[in-house]
Design a protein around this motif. Structure first.
Motif, mmCIF file in Angstrom:
data_model
loop_
_atom_site.group_PDB
_atom_site.id
_atom_site.type_symbol
_atom_site.label_atom_id
_atom_site.label_comp_id
_atom_site.label_asym_id
_atom_site.label_seq_id
_atom_site.Cartn_x
_atom_site.Cartn_y
_atom_site.Cartn_z
ATOM 1 N N LEU A 13 0.836 -1.202 0.000
ATOM 2 C CA LEU A 13 0.000 0.000 0.000
ATOM 3 C C LEU A 13 0.874 1.258 0.000
ATOM 4 O O LEU A 13 0.504 2.271 -0.623
ATOM 5 C CB LEU A 13 -0.900 -0.033 1.230
ATOM 6 N N ARG A 14 2.011 1.209 0.653
ATOM 7 C CA ARG A 14 2.894 2.374 0.729
ATOM 8 C C ARG A 14 3.643 2.628 -0.582
ATOM 9 O O ARG A 14 4.213 3.714 -0.769
ATOM 10 C CB ARG A 14 3.911 2.197 1.857
ATOM 11 N N LEU A 15 3.657 1.653 -1.462
ATOM 12 C CA LEU A 15 4.429 1.770 -2.706
ATOM 13 C C LEU A 15 3.593 2.228 -3.885
ATOM 14 O O LEU A 15 4.142 2.592 -4.927
ATOM 15 C CB LEU A 15 5.074 0.427 -3.039
ATOM 16 N N VAL A 16 2.258 2.199 -3.735
ATOM 17 C CA VAL A 16 1.387 2.535 -4.865
ATOM 18 C C VAL A 16 1.460 4.029 -5.163
ATOM 19 O O VAL A 16 1.275 4.866 -4.274
ATOM 20 C CB VAL A 16 -0.067 2.123 -4.574
ATOM 21 N N ARG A 17 1.735 4.364 -6.420
ATOM 22 C CA ARG A 17 1.699 5.752 -6.889
ATOM 23 C C ARG A 17 0.475 5.918 -7.790
ATOM 24 O O ARG A 17 0.298 5.160 -8.743
ATOM 25 C CB ARG A 17 2.982 6.097 -7.633
ATOM 26 N N SER A 18 -0.355 6.918 -7.462
ATOM 27 C CA SER A 18 -1.667 7.029 -8.107
ATOM 28 C C SER A 18 -1.821 8.358 -8.827
ATOM 29 O O SER A 18 -1.853 9.421 -8.188
ATOM 30 C CB SER A 18 -2.772 6.899 -7.053
ATOM 31 N N PRO A 19 -1.942 8.353 -10.161
ATOM 32 C CA PRO A 19 -2.219 9.594 -10.899
ATOM 33 C C PRO A 19 -3.702 9.934 -10.878
ATOM 34 O O PRO A 19 -4.560 9.053 -10.754
ATOM 35 C CB PRO A 19 -1.747 9.259 -12.312
ATOM 36 N N SER A 20 -4.001 11.228 -11.002
ATOM 37 C CA SER A 20 -5.393 11.679 -11.036
ATOM 38 C C SER A 20 -5.470 13.059 -11.672
ATOM 39 O O SER A 20 -4.446 13.721 -11.883
ATOM 40 C CB SER A 20 -5.993 11.722 -9.618
ATOM 41 N N ASP A 21 -6.678 13.495 -11.964
ATOM 42 C CA ASP A 21 -7.008 14.867 -12.365
ATOM 43 C C ASP A 21 -6.113 15.398 -13.489
ATOM 44 O O ASP A 21 -5.419 16.405 -13.331
ATOM 45 C CB ASP A 21 -6.922 15.778 -11.145
ATOM 46 N N PRO A 22 -6.142 14.767 -14.681
ATOM 47 C CA PRO A 22 -5.290 15.238 -15.770
ATOM 48 C C PRO A 22 -5.836 16.510 -16.408
ATOM 49 O O PRO A 22 -7.035 16.760 -16.404
ATOM 50 C CB PRO A 22 -5.344 14.072 -16.764
ATOM 51 N N THR A 23 -4.932 17.327 -16.933
ATOM 52 C CA THR A 23 -5.302 18.476 -17.755
ATOM 53 C C THR A 23 -4.435 18.447 -19.011
ATOM 54 O O THR A 23 -3.230 18.171 -18.932
ATOM 55 C CB THR A 23 -5.132 19.804 -16.988
ATOM 56 N N PHE A 70 -4.500 23.919 -17.390
ATOM 57 C CA PHE A 70 -3.770 24.690 -18.390
ATOM 58 C C PHE A 70 -4.538 25.954 -18.755
ATOM 59 O O PHE A 70 -5.778 25.946 -18.877
ATOM 60 C CB PHE A 70 -3.598 23.861 -19.665
ATOM 61 N N SER A 71 -3.811 27.055 -18.952
ATOM 62 C CA SER A 71 -4.415 28.275 -19.484
ATOM 63 C C SER A 71 -4.754 28.062 -20.955
ATOM 64 O O SER A 71 -4.178 27.185 -21.620
ATOM 65 C CB SER A 71 -3.453 29.451 -19.331
ATOM 66 N N PRO A 72 -5.697 28.838 -21.502
ATOM 67 C CA PRO A 72 -6.079 28.656 -22.918
ATOM 68 C C PRO A 72 -4.918 28.800 -23.898
ATOM 69 O O PRO A 72 -4.946 28.194 -24.975
ATOM 70 C CB PRO A 72 -7.131 29.747 -23.128
ATOM 71 N N ASP A 73 -3.889 29.600 -23.546
ATOM 72 C CA ASP A 73 -2.750 29.734 -24.459
ATOM 73 C C ASP A 73 -1.659 28.696 -24.186
ATOM 74 O O ASP A 73 -0.638 28.655 -24.883
ATOM 75 C CB ASP A 73 -2.166 31.145 -24.395
ATOM 76 N N GLY A 74 -1.852 27.850 -23.168
ATOM 77 C CA GLY A 74 -0.915 26.779 -22.885
ATOM 78 C C GLY A 74 0.359 27.200 -22.199
ATOM 79 O O GLY A 74 1.258 26.375 -22.006
ATOM 80 N N ARG A 75 0.460 28.464 -21.773
ATOM 81 C CA ARG A 75 1.720 28.961 -21.209
ATOM 82 C C ARG A 75 1.776 28.873 -19.688
ATOM 83 O O ARG A 75 2.858 28.993 -19.111
ATOM 84 C CB ARG A 75 1.936 30.412 -21.648
ATOM 85 N N THR A 76 0.635 28.668 -19.053
ATOM 86 C CA THR A 76 0.576 28.722 -17.590
ATOM 87 C C THR A 76 -0.314 27.600 -17.070
ATOM 88 O O THR A 76 -1.310 27.245 -17.702
ATOM 89 C CB THR A 76 0.014 30.074 -17.120
ATOM 90 N N ILE A 77 0.054 27.078 -15.918
ATOM 91 C CA ILE A 77 -0.786 26.094 -15.229
ATOM 92 C C ILE A 77 -1.238 26.711 -13.913
ATOM 93 O O ILE A 77 -0.413 27.132 -13.092
ATOM 94 C CB ILE A 77 -0.020 24.789 -14.954
#
Length: 619
Positions: A13-23, A70-77
C-alpha cells in the motif's frame, strides 16, 4: 494470476503511486496530472507532466499540490497549494501564489480568453473555538467538518491586476463552475443541494443578474456551444444522472448513470472535442468513456476499464484509467477509435508481484433478478475454499474488476487460499434505472438474498467451504455487515467498517442523513424496522467494528451503538476508532491507518475461521 517472484503484502500500500485529475495542453501534446505518493505517514501530491513519448517529468515539489488547469494559451498552469491559487509557468520558473484568502480558494476555472480565473471560496464563519450556530439543514460535510457559519461564494481573479472579486451573494452554496464560451456568464451548481429540485444558476457578469435552469437536481455543468450542458436527475423518482441539453435528456436511452467524478465514484465532467461530446457513464460496474455525436451515442473505452479523469483539447483527449492489471495510469485516447496509448507505467513498481485477477460471475436470485459480480480465487485450487464476502458502499456504487490498491487484503487472503466475492447486488450502479432503484425503501431486506443465495450457489458448485465464511463491507457495506448477521449465523467472522446501525439516529446526525431518510428509505416508520440495532439480539457472529473518529457521513456514534448493542447481547466484539479519520479515510487517510485497517480485516477473519495472520511470511 501473473507469474512473478512474490505475493502482494499489505505494506505494498505504501508503494502505490496514483495519478489523477489530468489536464491537457491546448495543442494536445502534453498532459499534466496529480501524482499521489506515500512519504512516511503522509500522502503527498505533486504535479507531473507527460507527453506522448511517455517520459513523465516532475513539475512541483509541494506536499499537497492539486487541481492543475492549463491556461487557454498553454503557457501557464493554475493549481492549488496549501489552500491557495498558484500559477506555474510552463516554460520554466517558480510557481507564484496569486491569492491570500482567509479561508482558501477552490478549483481554478480559466476564462476562455485566459484573462480571468473563476473559483469558489469559503467566506464568513466564526473563529475556531467559538460557539457554532446554525439554522441550515446541511451544516457540516464529511472531510471538512462543521461550516461554523461559512458558506461558498463565486470569485473571479483578474490576472491583469491580480484583484479578486466576490461576484455572488445570497443563499446558494457555490459548487461546480463553468464559463460560457464568450466569457460573459458563469454557470454554477448548488454544492449543498440535498433534494431533487436543485437547478443550475447562471450569472450574467455585466449585470450580476442570476437566472436558473433545469427542472431536476443538477450535479454538474459544462458548456456546449452557447448552452449549458447539465448533469442532472431529470425528474422526481429518477436516480440515474443524465446529460440534459436545451431542456432535453440526451443520454436517457443509454439507461446508465452519467458519472461526473468524485471521492470513491470514478468519472469526469463531460467535455467537447468540437465534433463530439465525451462523457463517462457506468456500465456493469465499470466507468466507461462515451462519445455523443450527431444524436447517437457510442462507447469509446469499455470492457474492464474504469475511467477516473478526462481532459480534452481539440480532437485530443487524455484519461486516467485503471484495468485488471493497472492500479491507475495516464493514457491518451484516440477519439475516433477509442484506442488507448498508455504514457505512464506506475504498475512497473510491482512487476515482481503475482496477483489474482477477478473472474466475472452472475447469479439468478429466487425472485428472478440476475446479479453480477466477480470472484477472486486462488490459482490451481480445485476444492472448496474459505470465502470472504465484501459488500461495497453506496448503496449506489459498484465493484469492478480493475486492480485495487485500497483493498489489498483481498490479494493477501487469496494468497492464503481464500476466495473473495465482490457482488453488485440490486441498487448497484451500472445496471440500469430499475436495478438502481431495487433497494429503495428496503435497505437490507430487499438485497439480503442477493448475497445469501450467491453464497449458496458457490457452495453448491463446490467452490466454497460453508463452514469458513466471513463477511466485511464499508459504508453501505458496513450497514450490510451489521444487517446480514441479524438474518443468519452462517458467517464465522464479520468486519464492519464505516457502519450504519441505527437509521433513525443516522438521519439526524449524518451530513446527508435527511436525504438518505427521505429518498432511500421514504417511510419514516421503516427507519426502526430496517435498522440493524433493532435486531441485534439475533447476532451470533464475532464482529470487529472499524470506524473513522471524524466521520460525518456515517458518524462514529453508529459504530459505538453497534458495538455496545453486541456487547449487551454477549457477542464477541471489538471496536477500533481511527483518530481524525473521515468517512473516506480508507481511500485517502493516513497510510498507517489504511494499512492498519487492511491488516485487521485479515487478522480477524483468519483468527475466527482458521488460517494465517497478515504478518505471516509468504514467498
Amino acid at each position: 494470476m501473473a507469474e512473478s517472484t512474490r505475493a502482494h503484502v499489505l505494506d505494498d500500500l505504501r508503494l502505490v503511486r496514483s495519478p489523477s485529475d489530468p489536464t491537457l495542453s491546448p495543442d494536445g501534446s502534453r498532459a499534466v496530472y496529480v501524482l499521489r505518493e506515500v512519504d512516511g505517514d503522509d500522502n503527498t501530491r505533486s504535479l507531473w507532466s507527460v507527453g506522448r513519448d511517455g517520459a513523465p517529468r516532475r513539475l512541483t515539489r509541494g506536499r499537497a499540490d492539486s487541481a492543475p488547469r492549463f491556461s487557454p494559451d498553454g503557457r501557464t498552469i493554475a493549481f492549488l497549494r496549501e489552500g491557495q491559487l498558484w500559477l506555474l509557468p510552463v516554460d520554466g520558473g517558480e510557481p507564484e501564489a496569486v491569492t491570500e484568502l482567509a479561508n482558501g480558494a477552490g478549483v481554478p476555472v480559466w476564462s476562455p480568453d485566459g484573462g480571468r480565473i473563476a473559483f469558489a471560496a469559503p467566506v464568513g464563519g466564526t473563529a475556531a473555538g467559538d460557539p457554532v450556530v446554525t439554522s441550515s439543514l446541511v451544516h457540516k460535510i464529511d472531510g471538512a467538518g462543521r461550516f461554523r457559519g461559512m458558506t461558498s461564494r463565486l470569485h473571479v481573479l483578474d490576472l491583469a491586476d491580480r484583484s479578486v472579486e466576490q461576484v455572488t451573494d445570497g443563499a446558494t452554496f457555490v459548487g461546480m463552475i463553468a464559463w460560457s464560451p464568450d466569457g460573459t456568464r458563469l454557470a454554477f451548481t448548488d454544492g449543498l443541494a440535498i433534494d431533487r429540485a436543485a437547478p443550475l444558476h447562471v450569472l450574467e457578469l455585466s449585470t450580476s443578474d442570476i437566472t436558473t435552469t433545469g427542472d431536476g437536481a443538477v450535479g454538474g455543468v459544462a458548456w456546449i456551444d452557447d448552452e449549458p450542458l447539465l448533469i442532472a436527475t431529470p425528474a422526481a423518482g429518477v436516480h440515474n444522472n443524465v446529460l440534459v441539453r436545451d431542456g432535453k435528456p440526451i443520454t436517457a436511452e443509454l439507461d446508465r448513470n452519467v458519472m461526473p467524478g468524485g471521492g470513491g465514484y470514478p468519472g469526469a465532467l463531460p467535455q467537447s472535442t468540437g465534433s463530439a461530446l465525451l462523457f463517462c457513464a457506468r456500465d456493469n460496474g465499470c466507468t466507461h468513456l462515451y462519445a455523443y455525436e450527431g444524436g447517437s451515442i457510442r462507447k469509446l473505452v469499455g470492457g474492464d476499464h474504469v475511467v477516473s479523469g478526462l481532459s480534452v483539447a481539440g480532437d485530443a483527449a487524455v484519461v486516467v484509467v485503471s484495468t485488471p492489471d493497472h492500479f491507475g495510469e495516464v493514457a491518451f485516447v484516440d477519439t475516433a477509435t477509442g484506442e488507448l496509448d498508455f504514457v505512464t507505467s506506475y504498475v512497473e513498481d510491482f512487476t515482481d508481484v503475482r496477483y489474482a485477477r477477478p473472474q466475472a460471475r452472475s447469479f439468478t436470485i429466487s425472485d428472478g433478478v440476475e446479479v453480477h459480480g466477480w470472484l477472486l480465487r486462488p490459482p490451481h485450487t480445485t476444492g472448496p475454499s474459505p470465502l470472504l464476502v465484501d459488500v461495497h458502499g453506496g448503496p449506489h456504487n459498484a465493484w469492478s474488476p480493475v486492480r485495487d490498491s485500497v483493498h489489498l487484503y483481498h490479494q493477501v487472503l487469496v494468497e492464503q487460499g481464500w476466495s473473495v466475492l465482490l457482488l453488485n447486488p440490486r441498487a448497484s450502479d451500472g445496471y440500469g434505472e430499475e436495478f438502481l432503484r431495487g433497494a429503495l425503501g428496503g435497505w437490507g431486506s430487499a438485497d439480503e438474498n442477493d448475497f445469501l443465495e450467491a453464497v449458496d450457489a458457490l457452495v453448491r458448485d463446490g467452490l466454497v467451504d460453508p463452514d469458513r465464511l466471513a463477511l466485511t463491507g464499508y459504508s453501505y457495506g458496513g450497514f450490510m455487515s451489521c444487517w446480514l448477521p441479524t438474518r443468519t449465523d452462517r458467517f464465522r467472522a464479520v468486519v464492519a467498517g464505516g457502519v450504519v446501525a441505527d437509521l433513525s439516529s443516522m438521519s439526524g446526525t449524518s451530513d446527508v442523513g435527511s436525504m438518505l431518510a427521505r429518498f432511500e428509505i421514504g417511510d419514516v416508520g421503516l427507519l426502526r424496522e430496517l435498522s440493524p440495532v433493532t435486531h441485534a439480539d439475533k447476532v451470533r457472529s464475532p464482529t470487529l467494528v472499524l470506524h473513522g473518529e471524524a466521520d460525518d457521513r456515517c458518524p462514529v456514534g453508529q459504530a459505538e451503538q453497534w458495538y455496545h448493542a453486541l456487547l449487551a447481547c454477549g457477542v464477541e466484539t471489538e471496536l477500533v476508532v481511527y483518530p481524525g479519520g473521515s468517512h473516506l479515510f480508507i481511500l485517502d487517510g493516513k497510510p498507517s491507518h489504511r494499512l492498519d485497517y487492511n491488516r485487521r480485516v485479515v487478522d480477524w477473519v483468519v483468527a475466527h475461521t482458521g488460517g494465517r495472520s497478515a504478518d505471516d511470511d509468504r514467498s
